[in-house]
Motif scaffolding. Structure first.
Motif, mmCIF file in Angstrom:
data_model
loop_
_atom_site.group_PDB
_atom_site.id
_atom_site.type_symbol
_atom_site.label_atom_id
_atom_site.label_comp_id
_atom_site.label_asym_id
_atom_site.label_seq_id
_atom_site.Cartn_x
_atom_site.Cartn_y
_atom_site.Cartn_z
ATOM 1 N N GLY A 14 0.746 -1.248 0.000
ATOM 2 C CA GLY A 14 0.000 0.000 0.000
ATOM 3 C C GLY A 14 0.776 1.298 0.000
ATOM 4 N N TYR A 15 2.037 1.281 -0.381
ATOM 5 C CA TYR A 15 2.827 2.513 -0.419
ATOM 6 C C TYR A 15 3.056 2.972 -1.853
ATOM 7 N N MET A 16 3.083 4.295 -2.055
ATOM 8 C CA MET A 16 3.388 4.817 -3.388
ATOM 9 C C MET A 16 4.818 5.307 -3.487
ATOM 10 N N ALA A 17 5.541 5.297 -2.398
ATOM 11 C CA ALA A 17 6.970 5.637 -2.379
ATOM 12 C C ALA A 17 7.549 5.126 -1.075
ATOM 13 N N GLY A 18 8.859 4.980 -1.055
ATOM 14 C CA GLY A 18 9.548 4.580 0.167
ATOM 15 C C GLY A 18 9.590 5.715 1.174
ATOM 16 N N PRO A 19 10.213 5.501 2.345
ATOM 17 C CA PRO A 19 10.255 6.509 3.399
ATOM 18 C C PRO A 19 10.891 7.828 2.962
ATOM 19 N N MET A 23 11.397 5.256 -5.331
ATOM 20 C CA MET A 23 10.471 4.563 -6.217
ATOM 21 C C MET A 23 11.202 3.449 -6.950
ATOM 22 N N ASP A 24 12.296 3.006 -6.389
ATOM 23 C CA ASP A 24 13.103 1.961 -7.011
ATOM 24 C C ASP A 24 12.453 0.584 -6.933
ATOM 25 N N TRP A 25 11.347 0.468 -6.227
ATOM 26 C CA TRP A 25 10.618 -0.793 -6.133
ATOM 27 C C TRP A 25 9.805 -1.068 -7.397
ATOM 28 N N MET A 26 9.669 -0.071 -8.267
ATOM 29 C CA MET A 26 8.943 -0.260 -9.532
ATOM 30 C C MET A 26 9.898 -0.883 -10.546
ATOM 31 N N THR A 27 9.944 -2.205 -10.569
ATOM 32 C CA THR A 27 10.909 -2.899 -11.424
ATOM 33 C C THR A 27 10.254 -3.717 -12.539
ATOM 34 N N CYS A 28 8.936 -3.733 -12.592
ATOM 35 C CA CYS A 28 8.244 -4.524 -13.614
ATOM 36 C C CYS A 28 8.186 -3.737 -14.920
ATOM 37 N N PHE A 142 -2.352 0.448 -9.338
ATOM 38 C CA PHE A 142 -1.548 -0.516 -10.078
ATOM 39 C C PHE A 142 -0.559 -1.131 -9.100
ATOM 40 N N VAL A 143 -0.921 -2.307 -8.609
ATOM 41 C CA VAL A 143 -0.195 -2.952 -7.519
ATOM 42 C C VAL A 143 0.990 -3.731 -8.075
ATOM 43 N N ASN A 144 2.183 -3.313 -7.653
ATOM 44 C CA ASN A 144 3.425 -3.981 -8.044
ATOM 45 C C ASN A 144 3.701 -5.116 -7.063
ATOM 46 N N PRO A 145 4.235 -6.230 -7.528
ATOM 47 C CA PRO A 145 4.454 -7.388 -6.652
ATOM 48 C C PRO A 145 5.691 -7.230 -5.776
ATOM 49 N N THR A 146 5.710 -6.144 -5.009
ATOM 50 C CA THR A 146 6.819 -5.844 -4.103
ATOM 51 C C THR A 146 6.254 -5.240 -2.826
ATOM 52 N N VAL A 154 -0.718 5.306 0.371
ATOM 53 C CA VAL A 154 -1.710 5.856 -0.551
ATOM 54 C C VAL A 154 -2.852 6.467 0.242
ATOM 55 N N PHE A 155 -3.327 5.755 1.246
ATOM 56 C CA PHE A 155 -4.504 6.190 1.982
ATOM 57 C C PHE A 155 -4.108 6.987 3.217
ATOM 58 N N PRO A 156 -4.842 8.080 3.463
ATOM 59 C CA PRO A 156 -4.537 8.926 4.617
ATOM 60 C C PRO A 156 -4.950 8.246 5.920
#
Length: 186
Positions: A14-19, A23-28, A142-146, A154-156
């Motif tokens: 559920g995160y759109m970015a790291g701490p 955004m290096d988790w977007m590898t697909c 768009f859920v990445n498998p990470t 994403v959610f407040p």
């Protein structure tokens, strides 16, 4: 009335970015089926809403014509009018873009105009404010498998539940799954 939708890539947790905004988790690498889905999602869009920080990278990147993107996508991103929500900017440094500091008022005004769909891409503060204020008609996650364990959600964090209705869930060849939700309104 126009449809206001959110499109955002998220981690499985559920995160759109790291701490630190990573955004290096977007590898697909996107596959043809995902590209076709995105094309269909954005085809009726004639207005893009961005937060200031995202706009500072998003608008110049598309203006430069990013490598690997097809001409039609580049033209769509550059030619679609944009609204940047900002508490600090008073005028737009970008072509085809206006700036507003009034999120709810701007969204209400945009939705009342004739036209196609409106899409928000983020950033984080804008996304959470749109959700918290109930301004979106559709959420396309768009859920990445990470899973990254911590970061920018994403959610407040609110005292109220965010009730959603799943419209569709679609997996793609690259491993990303698109979840299309609509907010449940009282």
């Amino acid at each position: 009335m126009r449809t206001f939708k959110l499109q955002v890539q998220v981690t499985a947790d559920g995160y759109m970015a790291g701490p630190n905004g990573e955004m290096d988790w977007m590898t697909c690498p996107w596959t043809d089926d995902l590209n076709a889905h995105i094309d269909a999602l954005t085809a009726p869009v004639d207005c893009i809403v961005l937060g200031r920080r995202l706009a500072e990278g998003f608008i110049p990147t598309w203006a430069a014509g990013p490598e690997g993107e097809d001409r039609a996508s580049i033209d769509k991103m550059n030619n679609t009018p944009k609204v940047v929500i900002s508490r600090t900017l008073t005028a737009s440094p970008w072509e085809n873009t206006v700036v507003s500091g009034d999120l709810a008022g701007t969204v209400r005004e945009l939705k009342s105009r004739p036209g196609g769909d409106i899409i928000a891409y983020g950033g984080g503060t804008l996304v959470r404010d749109l959700i918290a204020q109930g301004l979106l008609d559709e959420l396309h996650l768009f859920v990445n498998p990470t899973a990254i364990g911590a970061g920018m959600p994403v959610f407040p964090h609110t005292d109220a539940y965010q009730h959603l209705r799943l419209v569709t869930a679609r997996p793609f060849d690259c491993g990303i799954t698109a979840l299309h939700y609509e907010p449940k309104r009282p």
